[in-house]
Design an enzyme around this catalytic site. Structure first.
Site, mmCIF file in Angstrom:
data_model
loop_
_atom_site.group_PDB
_atom_site.id
_atom_site.type_symbol
_atom_site.label_atom_id
_atom_site.label_comp_id
_atom_site.label_asym_id
_atom_site.label_seq_id
_atom_site.Cartn_x
_atom_site.Cartn_y
_atom_site.Cartn_z
ATOM 1 N N HIS A 72 0.878 -1.189 -0.088
ATOM 2 C CA HIS A 72 0.051 0.245 -0.079
ATOM 3 C C HIS A 72 0.901 0.975 0.181
ATOM 4 C CE1 HIS A 72 -4.167 -1.585 1.215
ATOM 5 N NE2 HIS A 72 -3.517 -2.703 0.634
ATOM 6 N N TYR A 199 -9.001 5.349 7.656
ATOM 7 C CA TYR A 199 -9.297 5.776 9.085
ATOM 8 C C TYR A 199 -10.126 6.854 9.016
ATOM 9 C CZ TYR A 199 -4.762 3.339 9.962
ATOM 10 O OH TYR A 199 -3.614 2.090 10.278
ATOM 11 N N PRO A 290 -3.690 0.203 18.875
ATOM 12 C CA PRO A 290 -3.578 -0.160 17.541
ATOM 13 C C PRO A 290 -3.673 0.728 16.220
ATOM 14 C CG PRO A 290 -5.577 -1.102 18.423
ATOM 15 C CD PRO A 290 -5.016 -0.456 19.255
ATOM 16 N N LYS A 294 1.630 -0.354 15.038
ATOM 17 C CA LYS A 294 2.981 -0.585 15.519
ATOM 18 C C LYS A 294 3.522 -1.565 16.092
ATOM 19 C CE LYS A 294 4.366 3.286 13.353
ATOM 20 N NZ LYS A 294 4.562 2.572 11.973
ATOM 21 N N TYR A 382 4.267 6.390 9.705
ATOM 22 C CA TYR A 382 3.303 5.280 9.576
ATOM 23 C C TYR A 382 4.151 4.098 8.848
ATOM 24 C CZ TYR A 382 -0.999 2.721 8.323
ATOM 25 O OH TYR A 382 -2.017 1.842 8.269
#
Ligand code: RFL
Ligand code: PHB
Length: 397
Positions: A72, A199, A290, A294, A382
């Site tokens: 991704h 998200y 979560p 990570k 990220y």
């Protein structure tokens, strides 16, 4: 029984540590209290950082991930019903993440360890640690009805948050934050909803659209951490998910839910992560909520530092790097803690907040999604920050 490194726990941390040590010619034995079927079937993480992907590939266990996983290049952030794409690939000069489930990583590592003659004892019980302040620490455990003792040079506590290892570190500081949020996670038989993860910050609470395979998807909604999964019919879950992620012209595909559960959320850091000949790694030492994806990745970065320290000890007799293990690992851990806390705070709906605090939260999302500097910061965290090797370099490792 004797070995160089006794490892408690066959999660990502324990298995990868054993694999890395093996590649350096160092022997280890893994003790796991669940069965092989159980550890290979537990649904947990889904997102691997670039560094984790590189590590799996560089050590010869990435082949199936490269075939079956999905790279991704970005994620989508949603608030006020509008989506904003974060092009991480561009903002980090070509880095990305891999969506490949944790239990598949576990299967690949178990197969590799057993294939190379590695020793993993499954379904052990009554694991206890002894003599960790001496040069020959011991692990006692029960297996197949018999009592066993494993004498080691080092013990690696990779036994997750509830394991016995952390409690053996005297004078430790436990830093903790408990959130008033829970995640209800589902696995559902539906097609992939969106090419990238979504998200979503919504008035009714956070939602996350993730994926697993072309046929099975993983989604989450924020719920009360004390809620009971029995209160959540499949219909209620889909209605809530759709409410929180659908936008004008975009609908969420639904289908049969094959697994559902609720997890609570905490941030936790144990300092230090070592005592005598005991070193703890992964969830045994720290927990992240979560939202930043990570946890598994931190487990992998901890054991890279630890394996280098153990390797240095056996190759040169120096314990300089081992002595600095906590210090090196914790710098990266705290940064990942900060990021996970920030993502959690920015994306969840805190129902105790005033309209002022809600206004600040939306304004933060507005700023992040419109500032290249802020998007770059989010992206580099990220996809994963580098390992903290400066201290190791100072030690001339
Ligand atoms: P684990 O995986 O908990 O493994 C510890 C192992 O030790 C065993 N054990 C014992 N063995 C012998 N004797 C004892 N007394 C023992 N006590 C325990 C356990 O059976 C187990 O097999 O820890 P490890 O290796 O440190 O790995 C950590 C990760 O599993 C964890 O951080 C991640 O799953 C967190 N996480 C995520 N991490 C990511 O990097 N990306 C994600 O996208 C992501 N999503 C998530 C997540 C965790 C979640 N849950 C369920 C908390 C999503 C969710 C919902
Ligand atoms: C998952 O797919 O399980 C997942 C994805 C992203 C997260 C957490 C979990 O932040």
């Amino acid at each position: 029984m004797k070995t160089q490194v006794g490892i408690i726990g066959a999660g990502p941390a324990g298995l990868m540590l054993s694999h890395l040590l093996h590649l350096e010619g160092i022997e280890s034995v893994i003790l796991e209290n669940r069965s092989r079927e159980e550890i290979e079937g537990t649904i947990r993480a889904g997102v691997l950082e670039q560094g984790t992907v590189d590590l799996l590939n560089a050590t010869g266990v990435g082949e199936r991930m490269m075939r079956e996983g999905h790279i991704h290049h970005g994620i989508e952030l949603q608030y006020n019903g509008i989506r904003h794409r974060v092009n991480m690939y561009e903002l980090t000069e070509g880095k990305s993440v891999m969506v490949y489930p944790q239990h598949e990583v576990i299967k690949d590592l178990v197969a590799e360890r057993l294939g190379a003659g590695g020793k993993i004892y499954f379904s052990v019980s009554d694991v206890s640690l002894h003599d960790i302040e001496t040069d020959s620490p011991k692990i006692r455990f029960k297996h197949d009805g018999g009592e066993e003792e494993l004498v080691c040079d080092f013990i690696a506590g990779c036994d997750g948050f509830h394991g016995p290892s952390r409690k053996m570190i005297p004078n430790r500081t436990e830093n903790q934050k408990i959130y008033p949020f829970g995640w209800l996670g589902i696995l559902a038989k539906t097609p992939i909803a969106n090419p990238e993860l979504i998200y979503s910050n919504h008035e009714r609470g956070f939602a996350l659209i993730s994926q697993r395979t072309p046929e099975i998807q993983r989604h989450y909604i924020q719920v009360d951490p004390n809620d009971d999964i029995a209160n959540w019919s499949d219909d209620r879950i889909w209605t809530e998910l759709k409410e929180r992620v659908e936008t004008d012209g975009w609908t969420l595909p639904d289908g049969p839910i094959i697994q559902k559960n609720i997890v609570s959320m905490r941030s936790f850091v144990c300092e230090p992560m070592q005592h005598g000949r005991l070193f703890i790694a992964g969830d045994a030492a720290h927990i992240v909520p979560p939202t930043g994806a990570k946890g598994l990745n931190l487990a992998m970065s901890d054991v890279q530092v630890l394996s280098k320290g153990i390797e240095m000890f056996f190759k040169s007799g120096s314990d300089d790097l081992l002595e600095s293990y906590s210090e090196i690992a914790l710098r990266r851990i705290w940064k990942a803690q900060r990021f996970s806390w920030w993502m959690t705070t920015m994306l969840h709906r805190d129902f105790s907040h005033t309209s002022f605090e809600r206004g600040i939260q939306i304004s933060e999302l507005d700023y992040v999604t419109s500032s290249r500097a802020a998007l770059t910061s989010l992206s580099e965290n990220y996809v994963g920050l580098p390992l903290e090797w400066e201290r190791a370099k100072a030690l001339q490792v």
